[in-house]
Write an enzyme that holds these catalytic residues in place. Structure first.
Site, short mmCIF file in Angstrom:
data_model
loop_
_atom_site.label_atom_id
_atom_site.label_comp_id
_atom_site.label_asym_id
_atom_site.label_seq_id
_atom_site.Cartn_x
_atom_site.Cartn_y
_atom_site.Cartn_z
N HIS A 277 0.87 -1.19 0.00
CA HIS A 277 0.00 0.00 0.00
C HIS A 277 0.90 1.23 0.00
CE1 HIS A 277 -3.51 2.37 0.60
NE2 HIS A 277 -3.85 2.04 1.83
N HIS A 316 -2.30 -2.38 -9.79
CA HIS A 316 -3.28 -1.82 -8.88
C HIS A 316 -4.50 -2.72 -8.87
CE1 HIS A 316 -5.97 1.07 -6.98
NE2 HIS A 316 -4.87 1.63 -6.54
N ASP A 372 2.74 5.46 -6.85
CA ASP A 372 4.00 5.38 -6.10
C ASP A 372 5.23 5.28 -6.99
OD1 ASP A 372 2.96 5.46 -3.48
OD2 ASP A 372 2.20 3.43 -3.74
N1 CMC Z 1 4.89 -6.87 -10.28
C1 CMC Z 1 4.80 -8.09 -10.85
N2 CMC Z 1 3.67 -8.80 -10.96
C2 CMC Z 1 2.57 -8.25 -10.44
C3 CMC Z 1 2.58 -6.98 -9.83
C4 CMC Z 1 3.80 -6.28 -9.76
N3 CMC Z 1 3.87 -5.07 -9.21
N4 CMC Z 1 1.34 -6.69 -9.42
C5 CMC Z 1 0.58 -7.72 -9.73
N5 CMC Z 1 1.32 -8.67 -10.37
C6 CMC Z 1 0.85 -9.94 -10.96
C7 CMC Z 1 0.59 -10.97 -9.88
O1 CMC Z 1 1.74 -11.73 -9.62
C8 CMC Z 1 -0.53 -11.78 -10.50
O2 CMC Z 1 0.04 -12.62 -11.47
P1 CMC Z 1 -0.56 -14.12 -11.69
O3 CMC Z 1 -1.95 -13.90 -12.22
O4 CMC Z 1 0.35 -14.75 -12.65
O5 CMC Z 1 -0.55 -14.77 -10.34
C9 CMC Z 1 -1.35 -10.72 -11.23
O6 CMC Z 1 -0.43 -9.67 -11.57
C10 CMC Z 1 -2.50 -10.15 -10.42
O7 CMC Z 1 -1.95 -9.67 -9.20
P2 CMC Z 1 -2.69 -9.63 -7.80
O8 CMC Z 1 -1.71 -9.82 -6.72
O9 CMC Z 1 -3.86 -10.56 -7.85
O10 CMC Z 1 -3.22 -8.15 -7.81
P3 CMC Z 1 -3.83 -7.40 -6.56
O11 CMC Z 1 -4.96 -6.61 -7.09
O12 CMC Z 1 -4.11 -8.35 -5.45
O13 CMC Z 1 -2.64 -6.47 -6.07
C11 CMC Z 1 -1.20 -4.66 -5.80
C12 CMC Z 1 -2.59 -5.11 -6.30
C13 CMC Z 1 -1.12 -3.15 -5.88
C14 CMC Z 1 -1.05 -5.08 -4.32
C15 CMC Z 1 -0.11 -5.33 -6.66
O14 CMC Z 1 -0.24 -4.92 -8.01
C16 CMC Z 1 1.29 -5.04 -6.14
O15 CMC Z 1 1.78 -5.77 -5.28
N6 CMC Z 1 1.97 -3.98 -6.68
C17 CMC Z 1 3.26 -3.60 -6.16
C18 CMC Z 1 3.10 -2.78 -4.90
C19 CMC Z 1 2.60 -1.39 -5.18
O16 CMC Z 1 3.08 -0.71 -6.07
N7 CMC Z 1 1.62 -0.96 -4.39
C20 CMC Z 1 1.06 0.40 -4.48
C21 CMC Z 1 -0.36 0.38 -4.92
S1 CMC Z 1 -0.95 2.00 -5.42
C22 CMC Z 1 -0.89 2.97 -3.99
C23 CMC Z 1 -1.81 2.51 -2.96
O17 CMC Z 1 -3.02 2.44 -3.18
O18 CMC Z 1 -1.33 2.24 -1.85
#
Ligand code: CMC
Length: 437
Positions: A277, A316, A372
């Site tokens: 986050h 996201h 971010d």
């Molecule tokens: N790098 C690589 N792969 C990713 C990433 C990433 N940053 N984000 C998602 N994926 C992949 C994930 O591995 C999954 O792949 P698969 O379908 O093969 O298993 C797919 O994309 C879907 O990911 P998810 O984990 O189901 O997505 P989510 O909606 O649960 O997570 C997130 C959203 C923001 C937590 C995630 O994209 C992430 O960890 N990003 C990096 C951390 C980040 O930048 N966070 C800031 C978010 S914006 C500011 C805020 O609101 O706080």
């Protein structure tokens, strides 16, 4: 499968604006209207008592209705109270946006002057908060830990905050929280670098006052390039709210137990701390520093694709196209670098973005830069240490948390209490310790 016979129908539902749910065990079915894009779970419960929606992480659950922020993740749209984020970032100020979030409308000139006056005159913190709490931490304490704890501590200084039913009392706490967060944040920073605390200066604007409390040394009056304070203002506008994200949900959940607002905001702040986050901006900077040069980018991307970590600042839960905040921040970065000189990590970030946006792994998963990805580069160029990045997210987000907290109270919500699907062992008898294998 739909059963013909025992079907309850809601009168007056426009054709097509409903779903029909059938319990195949009994043949009963129910028609539930779709209202504002959602279906009421209490209708489902009438047909299927004791059968719960399984939705870990609430990806498909609307936990509330809200009139604060509109977000369309497919189209990359973000609006506060109906105003597009692009217009607010260009024309408004953070304090005006905070007013908009809390009150629902932009202030008139008179209301805005009064609001600024109220915020400005509530920036001081009790000396005990500084001396006993902030200065009681270990010398290398993370400022987010210090901020979270000191927000919680404020509830003990304002015990009247417990009276959450009184709108005027609520507004007093809202003003205090918006006003005091920069003071707490800067105090945490000064302590961690061994610099004396700088008291708020009520004669300067909100952003410059914060920069003064952060960076002032011995100069009689703190001055900074207005382009930097404006860039910070834009960043604060962009971070002020983002509907039902993890920390806002934490604020609403804790607030739903009728805890005082300081406790609810401390919970939200703790939720923001995590690297998935608000902690992502710090993680991005560490990642860019670790990558270090162009030559390492391809190997880094391959390691992410192989599941060895994430590309921080990308992806996201809701945005499945470019995060509109990231676009504005990218432009703001260039404006800041005109004053500070370019952050050497910018080129790595740009190349990393280009590589990821052309890679099928990221394209297929609709992963784009989020808020971010570039914000840390700006903060670093302005002189903020990496540990302060998430704190810089928390300062403006408190106005969003508070607007949701207030909305939740006005909705007369019930205490948040989700269900679970129990998957543990069935009933069994206690075994005395000596009889256990
Ligand atoms: N790098 C690589 N792969 C990713 C990433 C990433 N940053 N984000 C998602 N994926 C992949 C994930 O591995 C999954 O792949 P698969 O379908 O093969 O298993 C797919 O994309 C879907 O990911 P998810 O984990 O189901 O997505 P989510 O909606 O649960 O997570 C997130 C959203 C923001 C937590 C995630 O994209 C992430 O960890 N990003 C990096 C951390 C980040 O930048 N966070 C800031 C978010 S914006 C500011 C805020 O609101 O706080």
């Amino acid at each position: 499968m739909q059963s013909a016979g025992r079907r309850e129908r809601h009168e007056g539902i426009p054709l097509g604006e409903s779903v029909t749910i059938t319990d195949n065990r009994t043949g009963k079915s129910i028609e539930v209207p779709i209202v504002n894009g959602g279906v009421d779970s209490s209708e489902w419960a009438k047909l299927l008592p004791g059968v719960w929606f399984y939705d870990p992480s609430f990806g498909n659950t609307a936990s509330t209705s809200s009139a604060i922020t509109y977000l369309d993740g497919e189209e990359g749209v973000l609006r506060y109270r109906g105003y597009p984020i692009e217009q607010l970032a260009e024309k408004s100020t953070y304090l005006e946006v905070a007013y908009l979030l809390i009150h629902g409308e932009l202030p008139t000139p008179v209301q805005y002057e009064e609001w600024k006056h109220q915020i400005t005159t509530h920036t001081y913190i009790h000396e005990h908060v500084r001396k006993r709490f902030l200065e009681g931490f270990h010398y290398d304490a993370h400022p987010m830990g210090m901020l979270t704890s000191s927000i919680a501590a404020l509830s003990t200084f304002y015990p009247e905050a417990k009276d959450i039913e009184d709108p005027a009392n609520r507004m007093r706490q809202i003003i205090r929280l918006i006003a005091k967060l920069p003071t707490l944040a800067a105090g945490a920073h000064r302590y961690s670098v061994g610099m004396p605390f700088v008291y708020p200066d009520n004669n300067i604007d909100f952003q410059t006052n914060f920069l003064s409390m952060m960076f002032r040394v011995a100069e009689p009056t703190f001055e900074c390039d207005p382009r930097l304070s404006r860039a910070l203002d834009i960043l604060f506008i962009l971070h002020a709210d983002h509907e039902q994200n993890c920390s806002t949900t934490a604020a609403r959940v804790v607030g739903s137990s009728q805890a005082d607002p300081y406790s609810a905001m401390a919970a939200a702040c703790a939720a923001l701390y995590g690297p998935l986050h608000g902690g992502a901006n710090e993680a991005v900077l560490r990642m860019l520093t670790e990558i270090g040069s162009y030559d390492n980018i391809d190997a880094f991307i391959e390691s992410v694709k192989a599941g060895k970590g994430r590309l921080m600042g990308f992806g996201h839960r809701v945005y499945k196209s470019y995060d509109p905040r990231a676009k504005i921040i990218k432009q703001a970065a260039y404006d800041v670098f005109e004053v500070t000189g370019k952050n050497p990590l910018l080129d790595i970030a740009l190349k990393l973005e280009e590589t990821a946006l052309n890679d099928p792994y990221f394209i297929e998963r609709k992963l784009y830069p989020n808020v971010d990805f570039y914000s840390g580069l700006i903060y670093q160029a302005m002189g903020f240490p990496v540990e302060m990045f998430t704190v810089l997210f928390a300062i403006p987000r408190v106005s969003g948390w508070l607007s949701h907290w207030q909305e939740m109270l006005e909705q007369k919500s019930r205490i948040a209490r989700p269900r679970q699907l129990y998957t543990g062992v069935d009933e069994r008898d206690y075994v005395a310790i000596n009889a256990r294998q």
